[in-house]
Design an enzyme around this catalytic site. Structure first.
Site, short mmCIF file in Angstrom:
data_model
loop_
_atom_site.label_atom_id
_atom_site.label_comp_id
_atom_site.label_asym_id
_atom_site.label_seq_id
_atom_site.Cartn_x
_atom_site.Cartn_y
_atom_site.Cartn_z
N THR A 146 0.82 -1.21 0.00
CA THR A 146 0.00 0.00 0.00
C THR A 146 0.86 1.26 0.00
O THR A 146 1.99 1.25 0.48
CB THR A 146 -0.89 -0.01 1.26
OG1 THR A 146 -1.52 1.25 1.40
CG2 THR A 146 -0.09 -0.26 2.53
N ASP A 147 0.26 2.36 -0.47
CA ASP A 147 0.96 3.65 -0.41
C ASP A 147 1.02 4.20 1.01
O ASP A 147 1.76 5.14 1.29
CB ASP A 147 0.28 4.68 -1.34
CG ASP A 147 -1.18 4.96 -0.99
OD1 ASP A 147 -1.73 4.32 -0.08
OD2 ASP A 147 -1.77 5.85 -1.64
N GLU A 148 0.23 3.60 1.93
CA GLU A 148 0.19 4.14 3.30
C GLU A 148 1.52 3.98 4.03
O GLU A 148 1.75 4.64 5.05
CB GLU A 148 -0.94 3.49 4.11
CG GLU A 148 -2.29 3.75 3.49
CD GLU A 148 -3.47 3.56 4.44
OE1 GLU A 148 -3.26 3.43 5.65
OE2 GLU A 148 -4.61 3.55 3.93
N TYR A 203 -2.03 -0.36 10.97
CA TYR A 203 -2.13 -1.04 9.68
C TYR A 203 -0.92 -0.73 8.81
O TYR A 203 -0.24 -1.64 8.31
CB TYR A 203 -3.42 -0.62 8.94
CG TYR A 203 -3.41 -0.96 7.46
CD1 TYR A 203 -3.48 -2.29 7.03
CD2 TYR A 203 -3.30 0.05 6.49
CE1 TYR A 203 -3.45 -2.60 5.67
CE2 TYR A 203 -3.27 -0.26 5.14
CZ TYR A 203 -3.34 -1.58 4.73
OH TYR A 203 -3.30 -1.91 3.39
N LYS A 258 2.12 -3.18 7.37
CA LYS A 258 2.42 -3.37 5.95
C LYS A 258 3.87 -2.93 5.66
O LYS A 258 4.57 -3.57 4.88
CB LYS A 258 1.45 -2.56 5.06
CG LYS A 258 0.02 -3.06 5.04
CD LYS A 258 -0.16 -4.46 4.45
CE LYS A 258 0.06 -4.52 2.96
NZ LYS A 258 -0.31 -5.86 2.40
P1 NAD Z 1 -9.61 -7.39 2.03
O1 NAD Z 1 -9.66 -7.14 3.49
O2 NAD Z 1 -10.83 -7.15 1.21
O3 NAD Z 1 -9.19 -8.91 1.78
C1 NAD Z 1 -8.18 -9.53 2.52
C2 NAD Z 1 -8.33 -11.04 2.36
O4 NAD Z 1 -7.27 -11.67 3.09
C3 NAD Z 1 -9.64 -11.61 2.90
O5 NAD Z 1 -10.21 -12.50 1.97
C4 NAD Z 1 -9.24 -12.34 4.16
O6 NAD Z 1 -10.06 -13.45 4.47
C5 NAD Z 1 -7.82 -12.77 3.82
N1 NAD Z 1 -7.00 -12.98 5.02
C6 NAD Z 1 -6.89 -12.17 6.11
N2 NAD Z 1 -6.07 -12.73 7.00
C7 NAD Z 1 -5.63 -13.90 6.49
C8 NAD Z 1 -4.75 -14.90 6.94
N3 NAD Z 1 -4.16 -14.83 8.14
N4 NAD Z 1 -4.51 -15.97 6.13
C9 NAD Z 1 -5.11 -16.08 4.92
N5 NAD Z 1 -5.97 -15.15 4.45
C10 NAD Z 1 -6.22 -14.08 5.22
O7 NAD Z 1 -8.38 -6.57 1.50
P2 NAD Z 1 -8.15 -5.82 0.10
O8 NAD Z 1 -8.66 -4.44 0.22
O9 NAD Z 1 -8.60 -6.68 -0.99
O10 NAD Z 1 -6.55 -5.74 0.09
C11 NAD Z 1 -5.77 -6.81 -0.43
C12 NAD Z 1 -4.30 -6.44 -0.33
O11 NAD Z 1 -4.04 -5.25 -1.06
C13 NAD Z 1 -3.84 -6.17 1.10
O12 NAD Z 1 -2.54 -6.69 1.24
C14 NAD Z 1 -3.83 -4.64 1.20
O13 NAD Z 1 -2.87 -4.21 2.13
C15 NAD Z 1 -3.43 -4.28 -0.22
N6 NAD Z 1 -3.92 -2.97 -0.68
C16 NAD Z 1 -5.24 -2.64 -0.58
C17 NAD Z 1 -5.69 -1.42 -1.09
C18 NAD Z 1 -7.14 -1.01 -1.02
O14 NAD Z 1 -7.46 0.12 -1.37
N7 NAD Z 1 -8.06 -1.87 -0.62
C19 NAD Z 1 -4.77 -0.53 -1.67
C20 NAD Z 1 -3.42 -0.92 -1.73
C21 NAD Z 1 -3.00 -2.14 -1.25
O1 DAU Z 2 -4.18 3.91 0.39
C1 DAU Z 2 -4.39 2.54 0.31
C2 DAU Z 2 -5.22 2.08 1.48
O2 DAU Z 2 -6.54 2.56 1.26
C3 DAU Z 2 -5.23 0.56 1.65
O3 DAU Z 2 -3.93 0.14 1.96
C4 DAU Z 2 -6.19 0.15 2.78
O4 DAU Z 2 -6.25 -1.25 2.87
C5 DAU Z 2 -7.56 0.70 2.44
O5 DAU Z 2 -8.46 0.41 3.49
C6 DAU Z 2 -7.50 2.22 2.23
O6 DAU Z 2 -7.23 2.91 3.47
P1 DAU Z 2 -8.00 4.26 3.86
O7 DAU Z 2 -7.94 4.42 5.32
O8 DAU Z 2 -7.55 5.40 3.03
O9 DAU Z 2 -9.50 3.85 3.37
P2 DAU Z 2 -10.93 4.03 4.05
O10 DAU Z 2 -11.93 3.61 3.02
O11 DAU Z 2 -11.01 3.41 5.39
O12 DAU Z 2 -11.03 5.60 4.24
C7 DAU Z 2 -10.90 6.49 3.16
C8 DAU Z 2 -11.00 7.92 3.70
O13 DAU Z 2 -12.33 8.14 4.16
C9 DAU Z 2 -10.10 8.17 4.88
O14 DAU Z 2 -9.63 9.52 4.83
C10 DAU Z 2 -11.02 8.01 6.10
C11 DAU Z 2 -12.35 8.48 5.56
N1 DAU Z 2 -13.56 7.83 6.14
C12 DAU Z 2 -13.62 6.47 6.16
C13 DAU Z 2 -14.70 5.81 6.67
C14 DAU Z 2 -14.76 4.31 6.73
C15 DAU Z 2 -14.62 8.60 6.61
O15 DAU Z 2 -14.58 9.85 6.56
N2 DAU Z 2 -15.72 7.96 7.12
C16 DAU Z 2 -15.81 6.60 7.19
O16 DAU Z 2 -16.82 6.09 7.70
#
Ligand code: NAD
Ligand code: DAU
Length: 350
Positions: free
Chosen positions: A132-134, A157, A161
């Site tokens: 992630t970019d975080e 988180y 990562k």
């Molecule tokens: P998600 O939470 O939707 O899915 C995560 C999956 O991992 C789930 O199916 C869960 O059951 C599985 N999991 C969790 N713990 C586990 C374990 N111990 N063993 C096996 N499986 C397990 O997450 P996502 O949003 O699809 O993100 C997927 C990946 O991409 C993550 O590594 C996240 O850090 C990265 N990522 C997400 C975003 C985003 O915006 N969602 C952006 C950048 C990177």
């Molecule tokens: O940048 C990549 C990341 O983006 C991934 O690595 C993470 O897995 C993914 O969850 C996401 O993280 P964020 O914290 O940016 O996403 P989230 O959807 O939780 O929140 C997006 C923005 O919205 C953040 O500034 C917090 C705000 N927010 C979120 C929720 C859930 C609200 O204002 N209200 C809310 O109820």
């Protein structure tokens, strides 16, 4: 002939399910194994259409469990790993950081260690870590995250990562273990669990429930259509240089309030509500602890070296996302019943 055997972790989650689908359908010559623990965020409905594909197998398992991972390597002789399994929600990491350390840090280290042992004498293997970019921290009003930006994770988180990224690079430098890493911005699209901003807002707008915006709503995220991320993962997996990192982003910075306004207006149209009606649901609530202000990606490297750039415009992607959730009410109903109700109550009404 030996078919390339690929382990994808976290394939029952949001991004993982799209990655699995693309690889199963586009590369019938690969054997795709989807390993997932099926936590609250994992759902086999997300990959239901793949159940009967001859090159697809689901493996239930925990990446922290060394014996289970060894046994899967023994049985399926993986040639590559695309690692997405993680605890992924920042808010949950604030209330329960240890779960993030177990899965994201120990789970990743466990996968690395097992793969290293199995691949000791093997050529052509690859461990692709999806991150992630975080990990780069929070930006002020200007600047972009580059691959060379120093790590500065600020939530449990992102710290977990960042730690997993460090282990992946440490294995490359110490053991010459073949890795590639990508760091991506915020994804949106079908199958995202409605704890994340966009699906949570869509669900609440649909049910005319309050729309909780943290703080002043001026935090900025760089949104990317999940299909564009999957294309980037596909290209990094096939063409990325071993040992390298690629930043992936949408070129699409938006404040949270602007994004929520966009969702409200699009949904007013789709639900035949008077324009402005859904905006009345917006409620500013207590800020997230340590809330990162702004993320924005410089994706020049992947564009120049691997010829990838985002294709889907935000208006188009948001409209498609809303349509998907409206057309999949049963999916949404299913994932928001049970434990979700308790989570929602504690988090937003507690
Ligand atoms: P998600 O939470 O939707 O899915 C995560 C999956 O991992 C789930 O199916 C869960 O059951 C599985 N999991 C969790 N713990 C586990 C374990 N111990 N063993 C096996 N499986 C397990 O997450 P996502 O949003 O699809 O993100 C997927 C990946 O991409 C993550 O590594 C996240 O850090 C990265 N990522 C997400 C975003 C985003 O915006 N969602 C952006 C950048 C990177
Ligand atoms: O940048 C990549 C990341 O983006 C991934 O690595 C993470 O897995 C993914 O969850 C996401 O993280 P964020 O914290 O940016 O996403 P989230 O959807 O939780 O929140 C997006 C923005 O919205 C953040 O500034 C917090 C705000 N927010 C979120 C929720 C859930 C609200 O204002 N209200 C809310 O109820």
């Amino acid at each position: 002939m030996h078919k390339r055997s690929i382990l994808i972790t976290g394939g029952a989650g949001f991004i993982g399910s799209h990655v699995v689908r693309q690889l199963v359908n586009k590369y019938p010559q690969y054997l795709i194994y989807n390993l997932d623990k099926l936590t609250y965020a994992g759902n086999l409905e997300n990959v239901k259409d793949l159940e009967n594909k001859p090159n697809y197998t689901f493996l239930k398992g925990d990446i922290v469990n060394e014996d289970a991972i060894k046994s899967f390597f023994d049985t399926h002789q993986f040639d590559a790993v695309i690692h997405l399994a993680a605890e992924s929600h920042v808010d949950r990491s604030i209330t329960n950081p240890l779960e993030f350390i177990y899965t994201n840090v120990i789970g990743t280290a466990n996968l690395l260690q097992v793969a290293k042992t199995y691949w000791a004498d093997r050529e052509g293997v690859l461990f692709y870590h999806v991150s992630t970019d975080e990990v780069y921290g929070s930006l002020g009003t200007t600047g972009l995250f580059k691959e060379t930006t120093a790590y500065d994770p600020r939530s449990p988180y992102s710290a977990s990562k960042a730690s997993s990224d460090h282990f992946v690079r440490a294995f490359f430098h110490t053991y010459n273990f073949p890795v590639v890493i990508s760091n991506c911005s915020n994804n949106y699209g079908p199958y995202q669990f409605p704890e994340k901003l966009i699906p949570l807002m869509i669900n609440n707008i649909f049910h005319s429930k309050p729309l909780p915006i943290y703080g002043d709503g001026l935090n900025i995220r760089d949104w990317l259509w999940v299909g564009d991320h999957v294309d980037a993962i596909d290209v990094v997996f096939h063409k990325g240089k071993v040992g390298e990192t690629y930043n992936i982003g949408g070129n699409n910075e938006m404040t949270n309030i602007k994004l929520v306004h966009m969702l409200c207006d699009l949904m007013d149209k789709k639900l035949n509500r008077p324009l402005g009606k859904s905006r009345e649901l917006i409620t500013f609530v207590k800020d997230r602890k340590g809330h990162d202000r702004r993320y924005a990606i410089d994706a020049t490297k992947i564009k120049n070296e691997l010829n990838w750039e985002p294709k889907v415009f935000p208006q188009e992607g948001m409209a498609a996302t809303i349509d998907w959730y409206l057309n999949n009410a049963a999916w949404l109903e299913n994932v928001t019943s049970g434990a979700y109700q308790e989570y929602y109550k504690n988090h937003y009404q507690g």
